[in-house]
Design a protein around this motif. Structure first.
Motif, PDB file in Angstrom:
ATOM      1  N   UNK A 119     -11.006  -5.982  11.197  1.00  0.00           N
ATOM      2  CA  UNK A 119      -9.873  -5.280  10.478  1.00  0.00           C
ATOM      3  C   UNK A 119     -10.052  -3.667  10.813  1.00  0.00           C
ATOM      4  N   UNK A 120     -11.202  -3.118  11.184  1.00  0.00           N
ATOM      5  CA  UNK A 120     -11.241  -1.753  11.530  1.00  0.00           C
ATOM      6  C   UNK A 120     -10.417  -1.722  12.863  1.00  0.00           C
ATOM      7  N   UNK A 121     -10.817  -2.539  13.849  1.00  0.00           N
ATOM      8  CA  UNK A 121      -9.867  -2.274  15.229  1.00  0.00           C
ATOM      9  C   UNK A 121      -8.289  -2.478  14.897  1.00  0.00           C
ATOM     10  N   UNK A 122      -7.943  -3.594  13.945  1.00  0.00           N
ATOM     11  CA  UNK A 122      -6.503  -3.268  13.702  1.00  0.00           C
ATOM     12  C   UNK A 122      -6.019  -1.910  12.990  1.00  0.00           C
ATOM     13  N   UNK A 123      -6.724  -1.490  12.021  1.00  0.00           N
ATOM     14  CA  UNK A 123      -6.616  -0.144  11.430  1.00  0.00           C
ATOM     15  C   UNK A 123      -6.403   0.945  12.377  1.00  0.00           C
ATOM     16  N   UNK A 124      -7.477   0.905  13.476  1.00  0.00           N
ATOM     17  CA  UNK A 124      -7.475   2.162  14.475  1.00  0.00           C
ATOM     18  C   UNK A 124      -6.037   1.834  15.210  1.00  0.00           C
ATOM     19  N   UNK A 125      -5.702   0.579  15.743  1.00  0.00           N
ATOM     20  CA  UNK A 125      -4.503   0.466  16.435  1.00  0.00           C
ATOM     21  C   UNK A 125      -3.151   0.887  15.734  1.00  0.00           C
ATOM     22  N   UNK A 126      -3.294   0.492  14.376  1.00  0.00           N
ATOM     23  CA  UNK A 126      -2.126   0.948  13.668  1.00  0.00           C
ATOM     24  C   UNK A 126      -1.978   2.279  13.415  1.00  0.00           C
ATOM     25  N   UNK A 127      -3.098   3.068  13.330  1.00  0.00           N
ATOM     26  CA  UNK A 127      -2.956   4.515  13.055  1.00  0.00           C
ATOM     27  C   UNK A 127      -2.594   5.090  14.505  1.00  0.00           C
ATOM     28  N   UNK A 128      -2.968   4.567  15.456  1.00  0.00           N
ATOM     29  CA  UNK A 128      -2.367   5.198  16.531  1.00  0.00           C
ATOM     30  C   UNK A 128      -0.803   4.852  16.779  1.00  0.00           C
ATOM     31  N   UNK A 129      -0.466   3.964  16.341  1.00  0.00           N
ATOM     32  CA  UNK A 129       1.094   3.691  16.460  1.00  0.00           C
ATOM     33  C   UNK A 129       2.032   4.563  15.677  1.00  0.00           C
ATOM     34  N   UNK A 130       1.342   4.834  14.472  1.00  0.00           N
ATOM     35  CA  UNK A 130       1.914   5.597  13.335  1.00  0.00           C
ATOM     36  C   UNK A 130       1.802   7.061  13.941  1.00  0.00           C
ATOM     37  N   UNK A 131       0.781   7.415  14.396  1.00  0.00           N
ATOM     38  CA  UNK A 131       0.497   8.824  15.072  1.00  0.00           C
ATOM     39  C   UNK A 131       1.826   9.127  16.151  1.00  0.00           C
ATOM     40  N   UNK A 132       2.106   7.994  16.769  1.00  0.00           N
ATOM     41  CA  UNK A 132       3.197   8.003  17.892  1.00  0.00           C
ATOM     42  C   UNK A 132       4.670   8.291  17.203  1.00  0.00           C
ATOM     43  N   UNK A 133       4.817   7.478  16.120  1.00  0.00           N
ATOM     44  CA  UNK A 133       5.865   7.612  15.498  1.00  0.00           C
ATOM     45  C   UNK A 133       6.135   9.058  14.926  1.00  0.00           C
ATOM     46  N   UNK A 134       5.048   9.765  14.275  1.00  0.00           N
ATOM     47  CA  UNK A 134       5.154  10.931  13.630  1.00  0.00           C
ATOM     48  C   UNK A 134       5.474  11.866  14.716  1.00  0.00           C
ATOM     49  N   UNK A 135       4.808  11.740  15.969  1.00  0.00           N
ATOM     50  CA  UNK A 135       5.315  12.714  17.044  1.00  0.00           C
ATOM     51  C   UNK A 135       6.652  12.463  17.371  1.00  0.00           C
ATOM     52  N   UNK A 136       7.386  11.487  17.227  1.00  0.00           N
ATOM     53  CA  UNK A 136       8.821  11.313  17.674  1.00  0.00           C
ATOM     54  C   UNK A 136       9.774  12.183  16.480  1.00  0.00           C
ATOM     55  N   UNK A 137       9.055  12.156  15.412  1.00  0.00           N
ATOM     56  CA  UNK A 137       9.874  12.847  14.253  1.00  0.00           C
ATOM     57  C   UNK A 137       9.111  13.139  13.007  1.00  0.00           C
TER      58      UNK A 137
ATOM     59  N   UNK B  62      -0.742   0.000   3.166  1.00  0.00           N
ATOM     60  CA  UNK B  62      -0.574   0.498   4.409  1.00  0.00           C
ATOM     61  C   UNK B  62       0.466  -0.623   5.216  1.00  0.00           C
ATOM     62  N   UNK B  63       0.298  -1.810   5.061  1.00  0.00           N
ATOM     63  CA  UNK B  63       1.189  -2.482   5.721  1.00  0.00           C
ATOM     64  C   UNK B  63       2.642  -2.343   5.366  1.00  0.00           C
ATOM     65  N   UNK B  64       2.838  -2.544   4.148  1.00  0.00           N
ATOM     66  CA  UNK B  64       4.272  -2.172   3.734  1.00  0.00           C
ATOM     67  C   UNK B  64       4.705  -0.794   4.058  1.00  0.00           C
ATOM     68  N   UNK B  65       4.049   0.096   4.016  1.00  0.00           N
ATOM     69  CA  UNK B  65       4.488   1.392   4.437  1.00  0.00           C
ATOM     70  C   UNK B  65       4.747   1.447   5.796  1.00  0.00           C
ATOM     71  N   UNK B  66       3.966   0.745   6.711  1.00  0.00           N
ATOM     72  CA  UNK B  66       4.197   0.832   8.115  1.00  0.00           C
ATOM     73  C   UNK B  66       5.472  -0.034   8.399  1.00  0.00           C
ATOM     74  N   UNK B  67       5.597  -1.011   7.862  1.00  0.00           N
ATOM     75  CA  UNK B  67       7.012  -1.763   7.873  1.00  0.00           C
ATOM     76  C   UNK B  67       8.286  -0.912   7.802  1.00  0.00           C
TER      77      UNK B  67
END
Length: 341
Positions: free
Chosen positions: A28-46, A305-310
């Protein structure tokens, strides 16, 4: 005095479910870190505004899910004191702590940096190996440090104690949501993510404040264990009226709002009068199985977090579609202009 914190809130949510073993936490920690990285990219876009699903999901991942999983949930239960200016958060925090730690001034908005009051057993988690990324954890020697360097958003102070009564519970004092400084709101948002249980402190004068209502609504959407404390409110019938009014103002998120009241005190140091009431109010927390409660909190947080990411992905997809449509309109306009002129 209103409703207590539910003693079985954590264990009830996990009833009949399997506990996460070390391998499950690591996965679960690995998945959370991967999702955090993806969200960081989205936040950089806007850039994400307050309340944006990308920002909320990233806060919960960075300050709750990842740090707690990385430490095997071996942490105290974090009780956050939040609310608006001059509602008495610092006074209640000091009363439960049994020490005058957080500055309380008549004009309010004194606390500029979060303060964690925790048992000495958690020193390694909070100071030797700082728990929360993006924060510089410092041991608090002088409470005046909490009101200086207001431009810093990366400071978190820790005060350790040896009170067995609070061994499994860490009190967290927060800057105001509605302070004049934007850095106050940033600190308050961080504490909202960190806390397992939140005491949202308000008063008869401020409970309908638009900024505070919006922040409380957001808190209730992000987590379950929120108790609204009406401070300095004597009459039970007035309390019930105001609590019902607040539920209606909040809309659906306030339908199951838990609330309590604390009376006024004319004492020079009201902490002495309030301590017994606060100990009684928070007593159910002492009865919790902290490990199971934190696992239940983590489970609910991961689902949010999953709902917010979606939602964030859907918004970004909609933004991309709108951008393509605008580009098509501009391109066709240019072609039309070229033909006409």
């Amino acid at each position: 005095m209103g409703r207590h914190l539910p003693a079985d809130a954590g264990s009830r949510n996990l009833a009949g479910s399997a506990r996460l073993d070390a391998k499950g936490r690591a996965r679960l920690l690995g998945l959370a870190r991967d999702l955090a990285g993806a969200l960081a990219e989205l936040r950089r876009l806007r850039a994400a505004r307050p309340g944006d699903p990308r920002g909320d999901a990233a806060l919960l991942l960075d300050l709750k899910v990842v740090p707690e999983l990385a430490r095997g949930l071996d942490l105290p239960l974090f009780l956050g004191f939040q609310g608006g200016t001059n509602t008495g958060k610092a006074t209640l925090f000091n009363a439960l702590a049994g020490k005058l730690l957080s500055p309380a001034i008549p004009t309010g908005s004194a606390t500029k940096h979060p303060l964690v009051f925790a048992h000495e057993r958690w020193r390694g988690r909070l100071l030797d190996a700082p728990l929360f990324p993006g924060f510089e954890a410092r041991q608090l020697e002088d409470p005046k440090r909490l009101i200086v360097d207001p431009e810093r958003t990366d400071l978190l102070y820790v005060r350790l104690h040896d009170d067995a009564r609070l061994e499994r519970l860490a009190l967290v004092d927060s800057p105001d949501f509605d302070g004049a400084l934007e850095t106050n709101a940033a600190g308050a948002a961080a504490i909202a993510a960190i806390s397992d249980v939140t005491l949202f402190v308000t008063t008869a004068e401020k409970y309908r404040d638009r900024i505070l209502v919006d922040q409380l609504r957001r808190l209730l959407e992000l987590k379950d264990d929120v108790l609204v404390v009406f401070n300095r409110l004597g009459e039970p019938i007035v309390f019930e009226t105001l609590a019902d009014d607040l539920r209606s103002v909040l809309g659906p998120p306030g339908a199951h709002l838990r609330a309590a009241r604390l009376p006024s005190s004319a004492a020079r140091h009201p902490e002495d009068d309030l301590r017994a009431a606060l100990v009684d109010l928070t007593a159910p927390l002492a009865a919790l199985d902290v490990a199971r409660t934190k696992e239940a909190t983590l489970s609910r947080t991961v689902r949010r977090v999953a709902a917010l990411a979606a939602e964030a992905a859907e918004r970004c997809s909609a933004d991309a579609e709108l951008k393509r449509e605008l580009q098509r309109i501009v391109r066709e306009g240019e072609e039309e202009c070229a033909r006409e002129y």
